[in-house]
Design an enzyme around this catalytic site. Structure first.
Site, PDB file in Angstrom:
ATOM      1  N   SER A   1       0.790  -1.231   0.000  1.00  0.00           N
ATOM      2  CA  SER A   1       0.000   0.000   0.000  1.00  0.00           C
ATOM      3  C   SER A   1       0.828   1.291   0.000  1.00  0.00           C
ATOM      4  O   SER A   1       1.519   1.592  -0.965  1.00  0.00           O
ATOM      5  CB  SER A   1      -0.939  -0.065   1.194  1.00  0.00           C
ATOM      6  OG  SER A   1      -1.929   0.893   1.086  1.00  0.00           O
TER       7      SER A   1
ATOM      8  N   ASP B   1      -1.854   1.517  -3.600  1.00  0.00           N
ATOM      9  CA  ASP B   1      -2.788   0.490  -4.053  1.00  0.00           C
ATOM     10  C   ASP B   1      -4.214   1.028  -4.124  1.00  0.00           C
ATOM     11  O   ASP B   1      -5.179   0.272  -4.181  1.00  0.00           O
ATOM     12  CB  ASP B   1      -2.730  -0.743  -3.145  1.00  0.00           C
ATOM     13  CG  ASP B   1      -3.133  -0.423  -1.708  1.00  0.00           C
ATOM     14  OD1 ASP B   1      -3.106   0.767  -1.336  1.00  0.00           O
ATOM     15  OD2 ASP B   1      -3.502  -1.342  -0.963  1.00  0.00           O
TER      16      ASP B   1
ATOM     17  N   GLU C   1     -10.391   7.195   8.289  1.00  0.00           N
ATOM     18  CA  GLU C   1      -9.215   7.601   9.041  1.00  0.00           C
ATOM     19  C   GLU C   1      -8.761   8.933   8.447  1.00  0.00           C
ATOM     20  O   GLU C   1      -9.042   9.226   7.268  1.00  0.00           O
ATOM     21  CB  GLU C   1      -8.107   6.555   8.888  1.00  0.00           C
ATOM     22  CG  GLU C   1      -8.503   5.231   9.508  1.00  0.00           C
ATOM     23  CD  GLU C   1      -7.386   4.194   9.437  1.00  0.00           C
ATOM     24  OE1 GLU C   1      -7.005   3.703  10.476  1.00  0.00           O
ATOM     25  OE2 GLU C   1      -6.913   3.899   8.335  1.00  0.00           O
TER      26      GLU C   1
ATOM     27  N   ASN D   1      -6.083   9.746   7.374  1.00  0.00           N
ATOM     28  CA  ASN D   1      -5.197   9.532   6.223  1.00  0.00           C
ATOM     29  C   ASN D   1      -5.962   9.259   4.918  1.00  0.00           C
ATOM     30  O   ASN D   1      -5.353   9.027   3.877  1.00  0.00           O
ATOM     31  CB  ASN D   1      -4.197   8.399   6.515  1.00  0.00           C
ATOM     32  CG  ASN D   1      -4.892   7.042   6.755  1.00  0.00           C
ATOM     33  OD1 ASN D   1      -6.009   6.808   6.315  1.00  0.00           O
ATOM     34  ND2 ASN D   1      -4.200   6.163   7.467  1.00  0.00           N
TER      35      ASN D   1
ATOM     36  N   ARG E   1       4.541   6.126  15.824  1.00  0.00           N
ATOM     37  CA  ARG E   1       3.985   7.378  15.309  1.00  0.00           C
ATOM     38  C   ARG E   1       3.616   8.299  16.474  1.00  0.00           C
ATOM     39  O   ARG E   1       3.065   7.839  17.488  1.00  0.00           O
ATOM     40  CB  ARG E   1       2.737   7.105  14.478  1.00  0.00           C
ATOM     41  CG  ARG E   1       2.997   6.202  13.290  1.00  0.00           C
ATOM     42  CD  ARG E   1       1.880   6.312  12.261  1.00  0.00           C
ATOM     43  NE  ARG E   1       1.868   5.173  11.370  1.00  0.00           N
ATOM     44  CZ  ARG E   1       2.700   4.993  10.333  1.00  0.00           C
ATOM     45  NH1 ARG E   1       3.631   5.900  10.078  1.00  0.00           N
ATOM     46  NH2 ARG E   1       2.621   3.931   9.573  1.00  0.00           N
TER      47      ARG E   1
HETATM   48  C1  G16 Z   1      -3.030   0.557   6.504  1.00  0.00           C
HETATM   49  C2  G16 Z   1      -4.347   0.359   7.208  1.00  0.00           C
HETATM   50  C3  G16 Z   1      -4.887   1.682   7.681  1.00  0.00           C
HETATM   51  C4  G16 Z   1      -3.850   2.360   8.573  1.00  0.00           C
HETATM   52  C5  G16 Z   1      -2.493   2.425   7.858  1.00  0.00           C
HETATM   53  C6  G16 Z   1      -1.389   2.895   8.763  1.00  0.00           C
HETATM   54  O1  G16 Z   1      -3.217   1.398   5.415  1.00  0.00           O
HETATM   55  O2  G16 Z   1      -5.255  -0.260   6.325  1.00  0.00           O
HETATM   56  O3  G16 Z   1      -6.073   1.472   8.360  1.00  0.00           O
HETATM   57  O4  G16 Z   1      -4.241   3.640   8.904  1.00  0.00           O
HETATM   58  O5  G16 Z   1      -2.129   1.157   7.389  1.00  0.00           O
HETATM   59  O6  G16 Z   1      -1.302   2.002   9.843  1.00  0.00           O
HETATM   60  P1  G16 Z   1      -0.128   2.077  10.904  1.00  0.00           P
HETATM   61  O7  G16 Z   1      -0.192   3.461  11.472  1.00  0.00           O
HETATM   62  O8  G16 Z   1      -0.479   1.009  11.881  1.00  0.00           O
HETATM   63  O9  G16 Z   1       1.157   1.852  10.169  1.00  0.00           O
HETATM   64  P2  G16 Z   1      -2.582   1.066   3.994  1.00  0.00           P
HETATM   65  O10 G16 Z   1      -3.069   2.146   3.109  1.00  0.00           O
HETATM   66  O11 G16 Z   1      -1.106   1.041   4.207  1.00  0.00           O
HETATM   67  O12 G16 Z   1      -3.139  -0.288   3.684  1.00  0.00           O
END
Ligand code: G16
Length: 547
Positions: free
Chosen positions: A61, A290, A385, A387, A522
């Protein structure tokens, strides 16, 4: 022995994995045994579900090009049931040990879920994003599928993640009710994705009376697979070809993926990505690698950058659906709510609760948590979210109520139009998971219907200044949280220090959590002024580093 040879071809040792926020993620080099294990687990999962089609997406992603990952998608298109994450982790880690450990772990899983491999059949659909490591990891995955036996797998090639979720769910239509049907794969072709959502768009445009986009739209596709799919879906379509431009569309150049562009870059840096000019009229949006996230933005007449992130998407949609429910006269019968995470800007939550008077719920990070909350708590559940990852889910019961009202009760033209629009938006939005393409279309449709400029949308409320920082620490697993990730329970004493830093800042809020997709922690901070938000982020960053 042949089975062991298959295993050994993809065997590597030395790493420990955990099924995290969005499946397994890491640098792609060591992932081969994990892919093999996922081939096995997905096969067993499908057998457990009596042959329902299970999806597998190979993607990392928003992460850098050298990373990759994999996640399992359940038959309705949602993320794999969480109780299975532990099983997947055990099998993946055993595959990094030895063949004996692996066989033992698989037997334990089969026994615990009651699956007899020789007697059952499984079905899997798989796809990957545009990463260079994708084809190699696909082979490791397919070897795992072969090893488990009795599993039919169909490879869709390259897709966006939301396409795979959608196609997996569509593959099971009828099957979920009729357990005996076993039509060969693929039961649904990729074109079903384009046809479904474009047809909903066309109907909405007809009913709402618009025949072009309100202004030019520039899409930054993060040099990911979303570029290829937007090109296929929209760029030759008469509605979009005039007003839509695509930048950062070089999805064959694997090294450029998410580099200085894409949704994560724009959200984190709060500035334009490479390739998008501030002077360009209209509105811009960025996908991630993605295409499961989207954020919008524009530059005003003084060239100031304005971000319309996941919070702004949620608030626009909440306002829109609240009005439609009122216009249709069903606000008492159909519940509406928004689901956010700790990253949601404090102003957005206040706006939804106080101005829109719509309930808000907060969950830990990860669309799997938000999706579950939205589905179980609301008839129309809007989850995003900050993001840009999110969607809207509509309960079948609520849709039936709206349909019945439309067909059986005398309703005035205003209410009739509102009912039709809610029903059509439920078809325009990919409800299985956040989808940059269909979320973008939904937002553009709302802006067209409301006749809102990006400035009007942005002026609904003002974000509190905020800062997001990534801190690399020796061991991120020691950072444990509670209260929807808003407070640390470990390491001991650190939360008290963070609280003291927050208290020194006007309207301050900050939290720390370990990422589930990257080897980092984070830090989020917001405050009344930009200076204070940055100072707070710096101070908490320092506390985390020096712990
Ligand atoms: C994935 C998850 C999201 C999350 C992001 C960041 O996104 O599907 O829900 O907000 O990772 O997660 P973390 O802060 O735990 O690294 P993506 O777009 O990378 O599939």
């Amino acid at each position: 022995m042949e089975d062991q040879a298959l295993f050994e071809q993809h065997h590597k040792t030395g790493q420990t994995f955990s099924y995290g926020t969005a499946g397994f993620r890491s640098k792609s080099d060591g992932l081969d045994p994990v892919m093999f294990a996922v081939g096995v687990v997905a096969g067993i999962r499908s057998m457990f579900l009596e042959g329902s089609v299970v999806g597998v997406m190979i993607t990392a992603s928003h992460n850098p090009p050298e990373d990759n990952g994999v996640k399992i998608v359940d038959p309705r298109g949602e993320m794999m049931e969480q109780s299975w994450e532990k099983l997947a982790t055990q099998v993946a880690n055993s595959a990094c040990e030895s063949y004996e450990a692996f066989c033992h772990a698989v037997s334990v899983v089969c026994m615990s879920v009651g699956v007899k491999r020789s007697a059952m059949k499984g079905r899997i659909v798989v796809a990957r994003d545009s990463r260079a490591s994708g084809p190699r990891l696909l082979q490791a995955f397919l070897a795992g599928v072969k090893w488990v036996g009795n599993v039919e797998a169909y490879d869709y090639g390259t897709l966006t993640t939301p396409q795979l979720h959608f196609l997996a769910s569509q593959s099971n239509i009828g099957k979920l009710e009729d357990k005996t049907s076993a039509a060969p794969l693929p039961r649904v072709h990729e074109t079903a994705y384009y046809d479904t959502f474009l047809s909903a768009w066309t109907s909405i445009a007809q009913i709402a009376g618009f025949d072009s986009l309100p202004y030019p739209v520039t899409i930054d596709a993060a040099n990911g697979i979303g570029a290829a799919k937007v090109r296929e879906m929209l760029l030759n379509h008469p509605f979009f070809q005039k007003d839509v431009s695509l930048v950062n569309a070089d999805w064959h150049a694997a090294a450029l993926l998410n580099h200085q562009c894409g949704a994560d870059f724009v959200k984190t840096n709060q500035r334009l990505p490479q390739g998008v000019e501030g002077s360009r009229a209209g509105i811009n949006c960025s996908f991630d690698g993605d295409a499961d996230r989207v954020v919008f933005y524009f530059c005003d007449s003084e060239a100031k950058f304005h971000l319309l992130d996941g919070d702004k998407l949620a608030t626009l949609l909440a306002r829109f659906f609240k009005t439609l429910l009122e216009d249709a006269g069903v606000q008492e019968q159909v519940s509406l709510g928004v689901v956010q995470t700790a990253y949601a800007n404090g102003s957005s939550t206040a706006y939804i609760e106080r101005i829109l008077q719509v309930p808000v719920s907060c969950t830990p990070t990860g669309v799997k948590h938000l999706h579950h909350e939205a589905v179980t708590r609301f008839d129309i559940g809007i989850y995003f979210e900050a993001n840009g990852h999110g969607t809207v889910v509509f309960s079948p019961q609520a849709l039936q109520k709206l349909q019945d009202k439309l067909e059986t009760v005398e309703v005035g033209p205003h209410a009739h139009r509102a009912l039709q629009l809610i029903l059509l938006f439920s078809k325009l939005i990919n409800q299985t998971v956040g989808d940059a393409i269909t979320d973008m279309l939904a937002i553009l449709a709302v802006l067209s219907i409301l006749k809102w400029s990006p400035e009007t949308w942005d002026s609904e409320y003002t974000d509190l200044p905020n800062k997001l920082v990534k801190v690399v620490v020796p061991d991120r697993t020691i950072f444990k949280t509670t209260n929807a990730e808003r407070q640390l329970t470990s390491p001991p004493g650190l939360q008290a220090k963070i609280d003291a830093a927050i208290a020194r800042v006007l309207r301050g809020r900050s939290f720390v959590r370990a990422s589930g997709t990257e080897d980092a922690v984070r830090v989020y901070a917001e405050a009344a002024t930009e200076t204070e938000a940055h100072l707070l982020a710096k101070e908490v960053d320092e506390l985390v580093r020096t712990y």
